[in-house]
Scaffold this motif. Structure first.
Motif, PDB file in Angstrom:
ATOM      1  N   GLY A   1      -4.155   1.705   2.689  1.00  0.00           N
ATOM      2  CA  GLY A   1      -4.492   1.202   1.366  1.00  0.00           C
ATOM      3  C   GLY A   1      -4.790  -0.280   1.390  1.00  0.00           C
ATOM      4  O   GLY A   1      -5.437  -0.797   2.302  1.00  0.00           O
TER       5      GLY A   1
ATOM      6  N   ASP B   1       2.746   2.255   4.851  1.00  0.00           N
ATOM      7  CA  ASP B   1       1.937   3.321   4.282  1.00  0.00           C
ATOM      8  C   ASP B   1       1.275   2.863   2.985  1.00  0.00           C
ATOM      9  O   ASP B   1       1.775   1.977   2.273  1.00  0.00           O
ATOM     10  N   ALA B   2       0.171   3.507   2.686  1.00  0.00           N
ATOM     11  CA  ALA B   2      -0.562   3.159   1.466  1.00  0.00           C
ATOM     12  C   ALA B   2       0.256   3.416   0.202  1.00  0.00           C
ATOM     13  O   ALA B   2       0.058   2.769  -0.820  1.00  0.00           O
ATOM     14  N   ASP B   3       1.197   4.375   0.257  1.00  0.00           N
ATOM     15  CA  ASP B   3       1.954   4.766  -0.928  1.00  0.00           C
ATOM     16  C   ASP B   3       2.786   3.623  -1.503  1.00  0.00           C
ATOM     17  O   ASP B   3       3.068   3.604  -2.712  1.00  0.00           O
ATOM     18  N   VAL B   4       3.208   2.670  -0.660  1.00  0.00           N
ATOM     19  CA  VAL B   4       4.072   1.597  -1.156  1.00  0.00           C
ATOM     20  C   VAL B   4       3.278   0.361  -1.558  1.00  0.00           C
ATOM     21  O   VAL B   4       3.858  -0.633  -1.995  1.00  0.00           O
ATOM     22  N   TRP B   5       1.957   0.410  -1.433  1.00  0.00           N
ATOM     23  CA  TRP B   5       1.143  -0.765  -1.730  1.00  0.00           C
ATOM     24  C   TRP B   5       1.296  -1.226  -3.179  1.00  0.00           C
ATOM     25  O   TRP B   5       1.519  -2.400  -3.464  1.00  0.00           O
TER      26      TRP B   5
ATOM     27  N   THR C   1       3.636  -0.941  -5.111  1.00  0.00           N
ATOM     28  CA  THR C   1       4.957  -1.499  -5.414  1.00  0.00           C
ATOM     29  C   THR C   1       4.940  -3.017  -5.342  1.00  0.00           C
ATOM     30  O   THR C   1       5.699  -3.703  -6.050  1.00  0.00           O
TER      31      THR C   1
ATOM     32  N   ARG D   1       1.623   4.594 -13.954  1.00  0.00           N
ATOM     33  CA  ARG D   1       1.319   3.420 -13.146  1.00  0.00           C
ATOM     34  C   ARG D   1       1.163   2.189 -14.047  1.00  0.00           C
ATOM     35  O   ARG D   1       0.438   2.223 -15.043  1.00  0.00           O
TER      36      ARG D   1
END
Length: 343
Positions: free
Chosen positions: A36, A109-113, A115, A141
């Motif tokens: 990400g 990982d892109a999932d924590v971007w 945050t 979001r």
């Protein structure tokens, strides 16, 4: 009998046959798909010098210089810079000082971007922080909520065009009104200045009062007579009030309660009047209460008359009205004396 045949999957062309620009785009896409925004944040982190570090101490450049080369705003560059800074504080990525231009590191990982990344500068303001917290509480979001907050014209258009959006806005306003006295005052002022809203509020208030009248009989088991007495409700009257109240409680939020409330109120009120007439003792007490209440009001009105300036305000009609009133009072006194036990 079914026979399954495994067909060979089409193989990708050898890299030698792929155009160099296509291969570069594919690799960049893959990096972004895995990481990400971290892929771009790394470019900023290893190229923009941290605050407090002089230009001569490092080959890195300032965020402004980097933005000129990138063809974007320095503000946008700094959003990526701040995201990396927050992640480095959490030990997720290396510190700025540990990175050199062109250096690659393993990325989260892109999932924590999201945050760490605030896609809008408003997200870091006090207002943006509050919106972000509210969005997270609603399970959405923060970027979506911030986008709406920054475009009130779009929000207005959606409310005007879509009943569902208008309903969501109404519910949100009602929730906010509980803790926002200023908004309460502003909304009350808007209602008072709008004839249609004033009529609607008056209608709903009248319906609520009538429902409350019926509910009070059901819950307390008492009725209030036209003269203001409070007595126990007959069983049949209370049962009829319960029937009407159950119908009212079954209405959903989209149904108009005005007509139902009027019907319930009129029915119960007529039953109250019948109950009063059916009880001789209550009927006499009702007449006595009503008479005494009227007498108190008349006495208060007469006591408020100012007779100090009678010389200046004399009118023949005034005298005639007072003489008629005096005659009516004398007649009333005579009738009451005849009805007294002593007489």
């Amino acid at each position: 009998m079914t026979v399954t045949v495994d067909l060979p999957e089409p193989s990708a062309p050898p890299l030698a046959e792929v155009h160099a620009d296509v291969a570069r785009d594919a690799r960049a896409f893959g990096a972004y798909a895995r990481t990400g925004g971290w892929a771009f944040a790394l470019k900023v982190a290893r190229s923009v010098r941290p605050g407090g570090q002089a230009a001569g101490e490092t080959p890195k450049i300032s965020a402004k210089e980097f933005s000129v080369l990138a063809g974007c705003s320095a503000e946008r560059v700094m959003r990526y810079y701040k995201a990396w800074d927050k992640a480095s504080d959490d030990g997720l990525v290396p510190l700025f000082e540990a990175l050199a231009p062109g250096q690659d590191v393993e990325l989260p990982d892109a999932d924590v971007w999201l945050t760490y990344y605030a896609s809008r500068s408003s997200a870091t303001s006090e207002r943006g922080t509050a919106i972000t917290a509210a969005a997270e509480a609603e399970g959405i979001r923060p970027t979506k909520a911030l986008e709406v907050a920054e475009n009130p014209t779009a929000l207005r258009a959606a409310i005007l065009a879509d009943p569902g959006t208008a309903q969501a806005a109404r519910s949100a306003l009602l929730d906010r009104l509980k803790d926002d006295p200023a908004l309460q005052t502003e909304l009350a002022r808007d209602i008072a200045r709008t004839d249609e809203l004033k009529k609607a509020v008056a209608s709903e208030t009248r319906a609520a009062d009538r429902i409350g009248y019926v509910r009070q009989i059901v819950e307390n088991g008492q009725i209030r007579t036209p003269a203001g007495q409070t007595v126990d409700a007959p069983a049949d009257l209370r049962a009829e009030a319960e029937r009407h109240l159950s119908l009212l409680d079954e209405l959903d939020g989209s149904e108009e309660s005005g007509e139902w409330a009027t019907e319930a109120y009129d029915t119960v009120k007529n039953l109250v009047a019948q109950a009063v007439e059916a009880d001789p003792e209550l009927r006499v007490q009702e007449r006595r209460t009503k008479f005494y209440s009227s007498l108190q009001r008349a006495t208060k009105v007469f006591e408020e008359l100012t007779l100090d300036d009678a010389d200046d305000i004399y009118e023949d009609d005034m005298v005639q009205r007072l003489e008629d009133l005096q005659a009516a009072i004398n007649t009333c006194i005579t009738a009451l004396r005849k009805a007294s036990p002593a007489h």
